[in-house]
Design a protein around this motif. Structure first.
Motif, short mmCIF file in Angstrom:
data_model
loop_
_atom_site.label_atom_id
_atom_site.label_comp_id
_atom_site.label_asym_id
_atom_site.label_seq_id
_atom_site.Cartn_x
_atom_site.Cartn_y
_atom_site.Cartn_z
N GLN A 98 0.85 -1.18 0.00
CA GLN A 98 0.00 0.00 0.00
C GLN A 98 0.89 1.24 0.00
OE1 GLN A 98 -2.67 0.19 3.33
NE2 GLN A 98 -4.16 1.46 2.25
N THR A 99 0.60 2.18 -0.90
CA THR A 99 1.41 3.39 -1.02
C THR A 99 0.50 4.61 -0.97
OG1 THR A 99 1.25 3.53 -3.43
CG2 THR A 99 3.00 2.14 -2.53
N ALA A 100 1.10 5.78 -1.12
CA ALA A 100 0.33 7.02 -1.04
C ALA A 100 -0.75 7.07 -2.12
CB ALA A 100 1.26 8.22 -1.16
N ASP A 101 -0.43 6.62 -3.33
CA ASP A 101 -1.35 6.81 -4.45
C ASP A 101 -2.13 5.56 -4.83
OD1 ASP A 101 -0.74 9.55 -4.95
OD2 ASP A 101 1.20 8.89 -5.73
N GLY A 102 -1.98 4.47 -4.11
CA GLY A 102 -2.70 3.25 -4.42
C GLY A 102 -1.93 2.05 -3.92
N ILE A 103 -1.62 1.13 -4.81
CA ILE A 103 -0.81 -0.03 -4.43
C ILE A 103 0.29 -0.23 -5.48
CG2 ILE A 103 -2.73 -1.19 -3.27
CD1 ILE A 103 -2.82 -3.11 -5.74
N THR A 104 1.40 -0.83 -5.06
CA THR A 104 2.42 -1.26 -6.01
C THR A 104 2.40 -2.78 -6.06
OG1 THR A 104 4.17 -1.29 -4.33
CG2 THR A 104 3.90 0.73 -5.63
N LEU A 105 2.70 -3.29 -7.24
CA LEU A 105 2.70 -4.72 -7.47
C LEU A 105 4.08 -5.12 -7.98
CD1 LEU A 105 0.75 -7.18 -7.50
CD2 LEU A 105 0.35 -6.68 -9.91
N GLN A 106 4.71 -6.10 -7.32
CA GLN A 106 6.05 -6.53 -7.70
C GLN A 106 6.15 -8.05 -7.57
OE1 GLN A 106 8.65 -6.65 -9.45
NE2 GLN A 106 9.79 -4.88 -8.66
N ARG A 126 13.92 -8.02 -10.95
CA ARG A 126 14.27 -7.94 -12.37
C ARG A 126 13.47 -6.90 -13.14
NH1 ARG A 126 17.71 -10.90 -14.97
NH2 ARG A 126 18.76 -12.63 -13.95
N SER A 127 12.63 -6.15 -12.46
CA SER A 127 11.87 -5.11 -13.15
C SER A 127 11.36 -4.12 -12.13
CB SER A 127 10.69 -5.71 -13.94
OG SER A 127 9.77 -6.33 -13.04
N PHE A 271 19.34 -8.70 -4.91
CA PHE A 271 19.95 -8.51 -6.22
C PHE A 271 18.98 -7.71 -7.07
CE2 PHE A 271 21.97 -12.10 -4.34
CZ PHE A 271 23.30 -12.01 -4.73
N ASP A 272 19.54 -6.72 -7.78
CA ASP A 272 18.67 -5.80 -8.51
C ASP A 272 19.14 -5.63 -9.94
OD1 ASP A 272 16.61 -4.08 -8.94
OD2 ASP A 272 17.24 -2.58 -7.48
N PHE A 273 18.19 -5.44 -10.83
CA PHE A 273 18.52 -5.05 -12.20
C PHE A 273 18.79 -3.54 -12.21
CE2 PHE A 273 14.38 -3.28 -12.15
CZ PHE A 273 14.29 -2.41 -13.24
N LEU A 274 19.45 -3.07 -13.24
CA LEU A 274 19.64 -1.64 -13.41
C LEU A 274 18.83 -1.18 -14.61
CD1 LEU A 274 23.49 -1.36 -12.85
CD2 LEU A 274 21.68 -0.67 -11.28
N PRO A 275 18.09 -0.08 -14.49
CA PRO A 275 17.35 0.43 -15.65
C PRO A 275 18.30 0.68 -16.82
CG PRO A 275 16.69 1.57 -13.65
CD PRO A 275 17.89 0.75 -13.30
#
Length: 709
Positions: A98-106, A126-127, A271-275
């Motif tokens: 839950q975030t300020a503007d709605g929800i985030t999905l990951q 990965r995204s 571990f993270d992808f980079l944009p």
């Protein structure tokens, strides 16, 4: 609540891309006093900008957190679930926050990594998470809570109600007690709001079943409590169509504490992808996209990524600045950045472009480096001009016709060389006289073959005979070829035969038997030790130029090129190595394709040397240099945009050499040389600029230089 309303700042307003660093520092000092390792959470969506990330990191450092780290909320939720055994190795985890503007999905994958002799489970991202705007966001709940607080007030004044604690408590589903508020006119008011928030009007979320179908577990994290929490949980179950794991309110904070412990022990956190960041480069026959971040690579949190293969660009001659086109995966439009190097360069200067970046650590560092200048230039994405077109449209706009490729030199044949003339007997007559005599006039035959009446030889450089030569004449020619081969064999065995029989053979160009090419290559090897046939300077000129005329296969061409390039270019002779290489590259479709880039650069150095050595002279030793230069440009059959002025440093040097020669030829003492080479060299410049206008340039060079000797 005390103090003027205008001086009050909401925490939610601090946490924006233009966040105030002093306010952030003040807030963080209160929460992290004495911390050596600090972890701050980020909403996992594209709206979490790089500028906010940078300001959070700066604020953490100014708050005396010596080792700060930013971590996505989805990652912290997964770390909590790992620590509590909710998820395990190899599982795909869906996280709804839950975030300020709605929800985030990951969606994150749990992977096992070795660390200090043990193994640790860590999430892999990965995204970028998806933001789904909804009234279920904290902002939407706050709006409903403020409306409820206003409804609970009996006063016509509402300004003081903005700062009631009941707003936040009601929005989060916490118990609200009566509170005393001071109005703008100085009066006091007791406000007593309803116990629960009315959520009936909130629209349901879109169906998320398909989006989350590959997930083994779905986690839901929210800071709400009570009936709001229950309603939010119910909405998530309805939207996903399956059971979800509702994490406790403290899950993110607990996950952050676990992440800080991992950070202190140097264990993997996530571990993270980079944009992706891309630029444009010139490749062969087109401008192409060039990705600066390896697409499949994920990086441990806290580590710095640097492009493994920098983009190769160039600063053009005469420029003191240059432009770079950039695209970011997180930006809607590409940008054009200008790099000011402060000094005009006198030649094309190669530069490398790469990026350096850490996950969730703000803007990538975009670096331009040139060995010529010995230092780096940093490109500022924010200062770059945003373009009003897509990346694809930008690339399409750069496409242009490939530079011209000089046409192959083909020396034509004609019947005039076969017929008698006032100047002497033609080849028909000479063949008849010599075919069966004991002593063949090889010199007379060779002279007739090398003659060019009407600009045409008896046999073309491709070995073709002219129309009108009948079977009888061809049979006599072939018989004399056999006798010439026998004569050369006797010479190779030690007999004194001279060079005229082999000269007769080489002036038949590619009609010459391949055996002769082998003999000539072997002769080159014996130049220093001595050879039974080639014993004088003029005879060695024949050995080199002869092979340039007759080499009729890739095998012989390759051997000849390697042998010539095996010598230092300082030791080349203009009538031998330069001439032979010029003949090979100008007359063959295959020879230029056998060159490597290194070969091209070495040959170009020899061209530059010959142009320089002829400056101020009568240009009597110049005739093969232009031919070699234009023959070299035929390498564009391999690299279409090679050796083009402004795009290739070698081409820039060649252009300057040609321009200096053109200027030198204007001297009154070089009128004859000017007549031979003036127009030709201007057309050579056109070819170097990729805009050749004369398809017969090599033929004109050959004719202007009086052909082969």
């Amino acid at each position: 609540m005390v103090g003027e309303a205008g001086k009050r700042i909401r925490v939610v307003d601090i946490l924006r891309d233009n966040a105030s660093v002093p306010h952030l520092v003040a807030a963080l000092k209160g929460m992290s006093a004495g911390a050596s390792f600090g972890v701050a959470s980020l909403d996992d969506c594209a709206d979490t900008g790089e500028l906010l990330q940078e300001r959070l990191l700066i604020s953490l450092r100014k708050a005396k957190v010596s080792t700060p780290l930013l971590v996505w909320r989805s990652v912290l939720a997964t770390i909590y679930a790992i620590d509590t055994g909710v998820v395990g190795e190899g599982q795909m985890v869906g996280i709804i926050s839950q975030t300020a503007d709605g929800i985030t999905l990951q969606k994150l994958r749990v992977r096992r990594e070795r660390s200090h002799g043990e193994t640790v489970l860590a999430p892999e991202r990965r995204s970028t998470g998806i933001l789904i705007r909804s009234e279920w966001g904290y902002r939407g709940l706050s709006t409903k809570a403020r409306a409820a607080v206003i409804d609970a007030s009996s006063s016509d004044l509402t300004g003081h109600l903005e700062w009631a604690k009941s707003n936040g408590r009601l929005a989060l589903g916490l118990h609200s007690e009566p509170e005393v508020l001071r109005q703008g006119n100085g009066d006091w008011q007791v406000i007593n709001v309803q116990e629960t928030l009315d959520l009936q009007g909130i629209a349901g979320l879109d169906d998320l079943r398909e989006t989350l179908t590959e997930c083994d577990v779905i986690l839901v994290e929210t800071l709400t409590d009570g009936t709001v929490r229950e309603a939010f949980h119910s909405a998530m179950v309805s939207s996903t169509g399956r059971n979800v794991v509702l994490l406790p309110v403290e899950a993110i904070a607990t996950g952050a504490l676990s992440a800080a412990r991992r950070l202190s022990k140097r264990d993997p956190i996530y571990f993270d992808f980079l944009p992706q960041i891309s630029t444009l480069v010139q490749r062969r026959d087109a401008v192409e996209n060039y990705d600066l971040v390896a697409s499949e690579e994920t990086l441990p949190a806290g580590e710095v990524y640097r492009s493994s293969k920098p983009a190769k660009l160039a600063i053009q001659s005469g420029q003191d600045r240059f432009s770079i086109f950039l695209r970011k995966e997180t930006a809607e439009r590409p940008r054009k950045a200008e790099v000011n190097i402060g000094v005009k360069v006198d030649e094309t200067v190669p530069v490398d472009l790469w990026v350096e970046q850490s996950p969730a650590s703000g803007r990538a560092k975009i670096v331009v480096h040139s060995r010529r200048f010995g230092h780096q230039f940093q490109v500022d994405w924010n200062a770059a001009v945003e373009l009003d077109q897509t990346w694809e449209a930008l690339i399409e706009g750069f496409q242009r016709p490939a530079p011209t490729i000089p046409g192959r030199l083909v020396l034509a044949c004609g019947i005039d060389a076969w017929n008698d003339s006032p100047r002497g007997a033609g080849l028909f007559t000479l063949l008849e006289k010599n075919v069966e005599v004991a002593v063949v006039d090889w010199n007379g035959l060779a002279n007739r073959l090398s003659a060019r009446p009407g600009g045409k030889y008896a046999i073309s450089s491709d070995g073709v005979l002219p129309t009108g030569v009948g079977p009888g004449a061809i049979a006599k020619l072939e018989r004399l070829v056999e006798r010439a081969l026998e004569d050369v064999r006797r010479g190779l065995s030690g007999a004194s035969v001279g060079t005229q029989s082999i000269r007769f053979l080489t002036w038949q160009f590619r009609r010459c038997p391949s055996e002769v090419s082998g003999w000539l290559l072997e002769a080159w090897e014996k130049e220093v030790r001595g050879h039974p046939i080639f014993t004088t300077g003029p005879s060695w000129k024949l050995a080199y130029q002869g092979l340039g005329r007759v080499a009729g296969s890739q095998n012989f061409e390759l051997q000849a090129i390697h042998k010539i390039l095996g010598k230092r270019i300082d030791f080349w002779k203009w009538q031998k190595e330069t001439a032979a290489m010029a003949f090979l590259l100008s007359r063959s479709d295959t020879a230029p394709k056998l060159l490597t880039r290194k070969d091209v650069e070495r040959i170009a150095k020899r061209v530059l040397r010959e142009f320089e050595e002829n400056m101020g002279s009568t240009y009597t030793r110049f005739q093969y240099a232009p031919m070699l230069l234009v023959g070299l440009l035929r390498w564009r059959a391999v690299e279409p945009f090679a050796l083009v002025e402004g795009q290739d440093p070698v081409a820039d040097k060649l252009v300057r050499a040609v321009e200096k020669t053109i200027l030198d030829l204007k001297d009154k003492d070089r009128v004859r040389a000017q007549a031979k080479y003036g127009i030709i060299l201007n057309q050579v410049l056109e070819e170097l600029r990729g805009e050749g206008s004369n398809p017969e340039l090599l033929l004109d060079i050959y004719g202007g230089a009086d052909g082969d000797n």
